[in-house]
Enzyme design. Structure first.
Site, mmCIF file in Angstrom:
data_model
loop_
_atom_site.group_PDB
_atom_site.id
_atom_site.type_symbol
_atom_site.label_atom_id
_atom_site.label_comp_id
_atom_site.label_asym_id
_atom_site.label_seq_id
_atom_site.Cartn_x
_atom_site.Cartn_y
_atom_site.Cartn_z
ATOM 1 N N ASN A 16 0.873 -1.180 0.000
ATOM 2 C CA ASN A 16 0.000 0.000 0.000
ATOM 3 C C ASN A 16 0.908 1.227 0.000
ATOM 4 O O ASN A 16 1.508 1.556 1.024
ATOM 5 C CB ASN A 16 -0.897 -0.037 1.247
ATOM 6 C CG ASN A 16 -1.749 1.208 1.370
ATOM 7 O OD1 ASN A 16 -1.788 2.052 0.467
ATOM 8 N ND2 ASN A 16 -2.437 1.339 2.500
ATOM 9 N N LYS A 18 0.104 4.253 -0.207
ATOM 10 C CA LYS A 18 -0.528 5.431 0.413
ATOM 11 C C LYS A 18 -0.284 6.660 -0.463
ATOM 12 O O LYS A 18 -0.296 6.550 -1.682
ATOM 13 C CB LYS A 18 -0.021 5.591 1.849
ATOM 14 C CG LYS A 18 -0.225 4.299 2.662
ATOM 15 C CD LYS A 18 0.039 4.441 4.134
ATOM 16 C CE LYS A 18 -0.194 3.101 4.830
ATOM 17 N NZ LYS A 18 -0.004 3.171 6.283
ATOM 18 N N HIS A 106 -9.438 1.026 5.029
ATOM 19 C CA HIS A 106 -8.155 1.219 5.706
ATOM 20 C C HIS A 106 -8.359 2.143 6.900
ATOM 21 O O HIS A 106 -9.161 3.070 6.848
ATOM 22 C CB HIS A 106 -7.131 1.820 4.732
ATOM 23 C CG HIS A 106 -5.747 1.775 5.290
ATOM 24 N ND1 HIS A 106 -5.302 2.708 6.201
ATOM 25 C CD2 HIS A 106 -4.729 0.901 5.102
ATOM 26 C CE1 HIS A 106 -4.051 2.396 6.542
ATOM 27 N NE2 HIS A 106 -3.681 1.308 5.890
ATOM 28 N N GLU A 108 -6.747 4.531 7.965
ATOM 29 C CA GLU A 108 -6.548 5.962 7.669
ATOM 30 C C GLU A 108 -7.798 6.556 7.021
ATOM 31 O O GLU A 108 -8.121 7.721 7.246
ATOM 32 C CB GLU A 108 -5.302 6.131 6.784
ATOM 33 C CG GLU A 108 -4.036 5.907 7.601
ATOM 34 C CD GLU A 108 -2.886 5.295 6.836
ATOM 35 O OE1 GLU A 108 -2.873 5.348 5.595
ATOM 36 O OE2 GLU A 108 -1.979 4.743 7.508
ATOM 37 N N GLU A 178 -5.112 -4.993 10.540
ATOM 38 C CA GLU A 178 -4.081 -3.975 10.737
ATOM 39 C C GLU A 178 -4.340 -3.233 12.049
ATOM 40 O O GLU A 178 -5.142 -2.284 12.079
ATOM 41 C CB GLU A 178 -4.105 -2.963 9.586
ATOM 42 C CG GLU A 178 -3.819 -3.559 8.219
ATOM 43 C CD GLU A 178 -3.246 -2.513 7.261
ATOM 44 O OE1 GLU A 178 -2.209 -2.796 6.653
ATOM 45 O OE2 GLU A 178 -3.818 -1.408 7.146
ATOM 46 N N GLY A 184 2.848 2.150 10.812
ATOM 47 C CA GLY A 184 3.799 3.247 10.689
ATOM 48 C C GLY A 184 4.588 3.550 11.955
ATOM 49 O O GLY A 184 5.240 4.579 12.052
ATOM 50 N N SER A 224 3.654 -2.285 10.289
ATOM 51 C CA SER A 224 5.106 -2.378 10.491
ATOM 52 C C SER A 224 5.680 -3.740 10.079
ATOM 53 O O SER A 224 6.559 -4.286 10.764
ATOM 54 C CB SER A 224 5.489 -2.028 11.929
ATOM 55 O OG SER A 224 5.160 -0.675 12.200
HETATM 56 P P1 13P Z 1 3.211 0.249 7.655
HETATM 57 O O1 13P Z 1 3.729 -1.018 7.022
HETATM 58 O O2 13P Z 1 3.946 1.474 7.196
HETATM 59 O O3 13P Z 1 3.109 0.127 9.141
HETATM 60 O O4 13P Z 1 1.710 0.455 7.118
HETATM 61 C C1 13P Z 1 0.809 -0.589 7.191
HETATM 62 C C2 13P Z 1 -0.397 -0.223 6.423
HETATM 63 O O5 13P Z 1 -1.156 0.645 6.831
HETATM 64 C C3 13P Z 1 -0.650 -0.925 5.160
HETATM 65 O O6 13P Z 1 -1.929 -0.687 4.696
#
Ligand code: 13P
Length: 265
Positions: A16, A18, A106, A108, A178, A184, A224
């Protein structure tokens, strides 16, 4: 453990991206990834590999991936196919761009853009109806985990998203667990904690929709995931792959995670 039947589920590693990468950077990353994985990690028996760039790069990424088994996915969609919905993108348009999947729900999107359980359900249903498999994300906050509410929250999100889907549609769904506190932060869930939630998700799907469907459903872990923890996470019986954020922005680290999934088989 015996119910998890890991052999029947092909691992899936999705990156992803983002809100990252210009067109030039996206093309560069795809070229580097193809080169990194030219060692056989992408053969038909290996893991399925998907990258999810921003909408504006989907067309370029599709062209750059041509001839490679890596496919591309979108990061979101709107549930209506067409109409007066300024700024939105729909499932038929994503299929027009040959997307193989779309990420839905997601954290976010839920946190920053107000995507409710109901919106997630409508998006997943619209994607499936159009023939685009969704990767539906669920996950708890740190407060929810600390309060002991992880399962209640995650299974609530799961059931809300899957409500009303018929078995044929459900068979195409991918779930990504997740935990928000792991995204992150560099602090992944432990393999044991992640496995416990994955097992609970599979058990809930089995209870609601039958064991056969649950045994075939792919459950990804995200939060992560890095080259140094990917293999242990994906060695868990109910973890069928990874949804990778930060580490998917670098060809070398994403390829290492793909190789870790290949070992899992
Ligand atoms: P990270 O791997 O940067 O923690 O992000 C995970 C994520 O949100 C994938 O959709």
């Amino acid at each position: 453990m015996s119910n998890s039947q890991t052999q029947s589920r092909r691992p899936l590693v999705a990156g992803n991206w983002k809100l990252h990468k210009t067109l030039g950077e996206a093309r560069e990353l795809v070229a580097a990834l193809i080169a990194e994985l030219a060692d056989g990690a992408l053969d038909a028996a290996g893991p399925e590999v998907v990258v999810a760039p921003v909408f504006t790069a989907l067309s370029s990424v599709r062209d750059a991936l041509r001839g490679s088994p890596i496919t591309h996915a979108a990061q979101d969609l709107h549930w209506e196919a067409t109409g007066a919905f300024t700024g939105e993108v729909s499932a038929p348009l994503l299929l027009d761009l040959d997307c193989a999947y779309v990420i839905v729900g997601h954290s976010e999107r839920r946190q920053f853009f107000g995507d409710s359980d109901e919106a997630v359900r409508k998006k997943a249903a619209a994607a499936l109806q159009a023939g685009l498999p969704p990767i539906i994300c669920v996950g708890e906050s740190l407060e929810q985990r600390q309060a002991g509410d992880t399962e209640t929250h995650v299974l609530g999100q799961l059931r809300a998203a899957l409500e009303g889907l018929d078995p044929e549609a459900l068979a195409r769904v991918v779930i990504a667990y997740e935990p928000i506190w792991a995204i992150g932060t560099g602090h992944s869930a432990s393999p044991e904690d992640a496995q416990a939630v994955h097992a609970a998700i599979r058990a809930a799907v089995a209870a609601d929709h039958g064991q056969a469907l649950a045994s075939g459903m792919r459950l990804l872990y995200g939060g992560s995931v890095k080259p140094d923890n990917a293999a242990t996470l994906m060695a868990q019986p109910d973890i069928d792959g990874a949804l990778v954020g930060g580490a998917s922005l670098d060809a070398n680290s994403f390829a290492a995670i793909v190789r870790a999934a290949a070992i899992r088989e």
